[in-house]
Every structure is written in structure tokens, then in C-alpha cells.
Write a protein that holds these residues in place. Structure first.
Motif, short mmCIF file in Angstrom:
data_model
loop_
_atom_site.label_atom_id
_atom_site.label_comp_id
_atom_site.label_asym_id
_atom_site.label_seq_id
_atom_site.Cartn_x
_atom_site.Cartn_y
_atom_site.Cartn_z
N SER A 57 0.83 -1.19 0.00
CA SER A 57 0.00 0.00 0.00
C SER A 57 0.87 1.25 0.00
CB SER A 57 -0.91 -0.03 1.23
OG SER A 57 -1.68 1.13 1.27
N GLY A 58 0.54 2.16 -0.87
CA GLY A 58 1.28 3.41 -0.91
C GLY A 58 2.48 3.37 -1.85
N SER A 59 2.67 2.25 -2.53
CA SER A 59 3.84 2.15 -3.40
C SER A 59 3.63 2.84 -4.75
CB SER A 59 4.24 0.68 -3.59
OG SER A 59 3.14 -0.05 -4.10
N GLY A 60 2.40 3.24 -5.03
CA GLY A 60 2.17 4.02 -6.25
C GLY A 60 1.46 3.27 -7.37
N LYS A 61 0.79 2.18 -7.07
CA LYS A 61 0.09 1.40 -8.11
C LYS A 61 -1.00 2.23 -8.79
CE LYS A 61 -1.35 -1.56 -5.04
NZ LYS A 61 -0.70 -1.07 -3.80
N SER A 62 -1.89 2.81 -7.98
CA SER A 62 -2.99 3.58 -8.55
C SER A 62 -2.45 4.75 -9.37
CB SER A 62 -3.90 4.11 -7.46
OG SER A 62 -4.47 3.04 -6.76
N THR A 63 -1.45 5.41 -8.82
CA THR A 63 -0.86 6.55 -9.52
C THR A 63 -0.30 6.12 -10.86
OG1 THR A 63 -0.24 7.37 -7.34
CG2 THR A 63 0.76 8.47 -9.23
N LEU A 64 0.42 5.01 -10.87
CA LEU A 64 1.04 4.53 -12.10
C LEU A 64 0.00 4.21 -13.17
CD1 LEU A 64 3.56 3.48 -13.65
CD2 LEU A 64 3.15 1.26 -12.58
N VAL A 65 -1.06 3.50 -12.75
CA VAL A 65 -2.05 3.06 -13.74
C VAL A 65 -2.98 4.20 -14.15
CG1 VAL A 65 -4.00 1.50 -14.15
CG2 VAL A 65 -1.93 0.66 -12.99
N LYS A 66 -3.49 4.96 -13.17
CA LYS A 66 -4.50 5.98 -13.50
C LYS A 66 -3.91 7.29 -14.00
CE LYS A 66 -7.96 4.48 -10.15
NZ LYS A 66 -8.48 4.83 -8.81
N GLU A 67 -2.76 7.66 -13.45
CA GLU A 67 -2.25 8.99 -13.81
C GLU A 67 -1.16 8.94 -14.88
OE1 GLU A 67 -1.37 11.32 -10.27
OE2 GLU A 67 -3.13 10.42 -9.30
N ILE A 68 -0.58 7.75 -15.09
CA ILE A 68 0.47 7.67 -16.12
C ILE A 68 0.04 6.76 -17.27
CG2 ILE A 68 2.90 7.15 -16.61
CD1 ILE A 68 2.75 9.30 -14.50
#
Ligand SMILES: Nc1ncnc2c1ncn2[C@@H]1O[C@H](COP(=O)(O)OP(=O)(O)OP(=O)(O)O)[C@@H](O)[C@H]1O
Ligand SMILES: [Mg+2]
Ligand SMILES: [Zn+2]
Length: 190
Positions: A15-26
Motif C-alpha cells: 500500500s502506498g507504493s504508487g500502483k494507482s498513480t502509475l495506472v491511472k495517472e500515467i
């Protein structure tokens, strides 16, 4: 970071490693951009490389409900239900009774059960507790009027067709013009 094509890829990590950010924002907006569309927001990244010519489309699927109410289901959402309603309206008994495709909709006052207004259940307000839903006694949860349920296609009524799983629907609708091809593997995934 590598995302192989033609396979189901899962992004995992603490948790917090950046999965959502990587998939949704990049990844998602970068793919949209490579397809010539304008993403709403695009995070910072160095480059997106690879066999992008094979990527014909990108869809973001999240956990938001697909419709506003219980009246939406995969068939109505994909518009397949429009064709299924046409099919039922063409059956001999439906023609004899002058049923139109609208009679096979649980959203309009034609063929739907009016006791539950096509919901199949009745909401009972409980004073100090969460509301309770009871199966509609008029239609037994089938959502349609009796006359409409008497119209069958391949021995199923419209309520039974709505209950089919996708796998069952593929077999049931396989040979129907316009409908069958929608369920062939290439058009579903291509
Ligand atoms: N590459 C990055 N560099 C710096 N910060 C980042 C990076 N990627 C994500 N973050 C930040 O880290 C935090 C957690 O990211 P994110 O929510 O994407 O994690 P997650 O893996 O989806 O977590 P969870 O499993 O809890 O959903 C966010 O505040 C995000 O802005
Ligand atoms: Mg997340
Ligand atoms: Zn009812």
C-alpha cells in the motif's frame, strides 16, 4: 516498468507504493495520448515505448456503478438488450398481441409489472432500521406482466433471458442474426 500485451497484467505492491498513480495517472492517460485522444490529466513520465501500434483502444474500468440505479445491467449497458427486446417483439405471440420492443423493457409502463414498477421487489420502510426489500408478489420478482412473460424465445421468457450469465447468453444467442456475432470472441475482445 513493462506491461506485456495480449495477457492479463496485474500491478501489485505494498500500500502506498504508487500502483494507482502509475495506472491511472500515467499509463492510462499516456495510452490515450498515444491513440491521439486528449487525456484529462497526465502525470509526469519520461517516455512510453513499445508495440503501441497494437493498442487499438484503452478503457478505464473502475468500481463506480455503471448505472444510476438497479435498473442497469450488463445487457442494458452494452445495448445488447435493445436487440433482445426486438427479438422478443418479433415472436409470433408478441405480434399477435401487438407487443412492441418497449413491452419488453422494465423501465416503461407497458410490459413491466406495475405493482413494483419493474423492480421485481418492493421497498418496505422500517422506522428505525435499514429499508427491507421484499420480492414483488404480483410478478414474483420477474419484473414483467404475465402476458409479456408468456412470450418465449427458445423456451425462455424475457425475465429468464435477463437472468442468464454471460457464458449462458453466448450459447443461447449464438445463432441469432445481429446478436450472435456480438458474442463471438473476436468482437468481444477485439
Ligand atoms: N513515482 C512516484 N513518486 C513520488 N510519489 C509517488 C509516486 N507514485 C505515487 N506517489 C505518491 O504516493 C502516494 C501513494 O500512491 P498510490 O495511491 O498510487 O499508491 P497505491 O499503491 O495505489 O496504494 P494502495 O495500495 O493503498 O491503493 C500518493 O500520495 C502518490 O501521490
Ligand atoms: Mg491504490
Ligand atoms: Zn412486480
Amino acid at each position: 516498468m513493462r506491461f506485456p500485451l495480449d495477457v492479463l497484467t496485474v500491478v501489485t505492491g505494498v500500500s502506498g507504493s504508487g500502483k494507482s498513480t502509475l495506472v491511472k495517472e500515467i499509463l492510462y492517460p499516456a495510452l490515450l495520448k498515444s491513440l491521439g485522444q486528449k487525456p484529462e490529466a497526465l502525470g509526469e513520465y519520461e517516455s512510453l515505448e513499445g508495440s503501441l501500434r497494437y493498442v487499438k483502444g484503452v478503457e478505464m474500468v473502475d468500481q463506480n456503478p455503471i448505472g444510476r440505479s438497479t435498473r442497469s445491467n450488463p445487457a442494458t449497458f452494452t445495448k445488447v438488450y435493445d436487440l433482445i427486446r426486438d427479438l422478443f417483439a418479433q415472436q409470433p405471440l408478441a405480434r399477435q398481441r401487438n407487443f412492441t420492443p418497449a413491452h419488453f423493457s422494465f423501465n416503461v409502463e407497458k410490459g413491466r409489472c406495475e405493482t413494483c414498477q419493474g423492480e421485481g421487489k418492493i421497498r418496505v420502510e422500517m422506522q428505525f432500521m435499514a429499508d427491507v426489500f421484499l420480492t414483488c408478489e404480483t410478478c414474483q420478482g420477474k419484473r414483467f406482466k404475465k402476458e409479456v412473460l408468456e412470450v418465449n424465445f427458445q423456451e425462455k421468457d424475457i425475465a429468464e433471458v435477463l437472468e442468464l450469465t454471460i457464458d449462458e447468453a453466448i450459447v443461447f444467442l449464438e445463432h441469432i442474426p445481429r446478436l450472435g456475432p456480438l458474442f463471438s470472441p473476436c468482437s468481444m475482445w477485439g
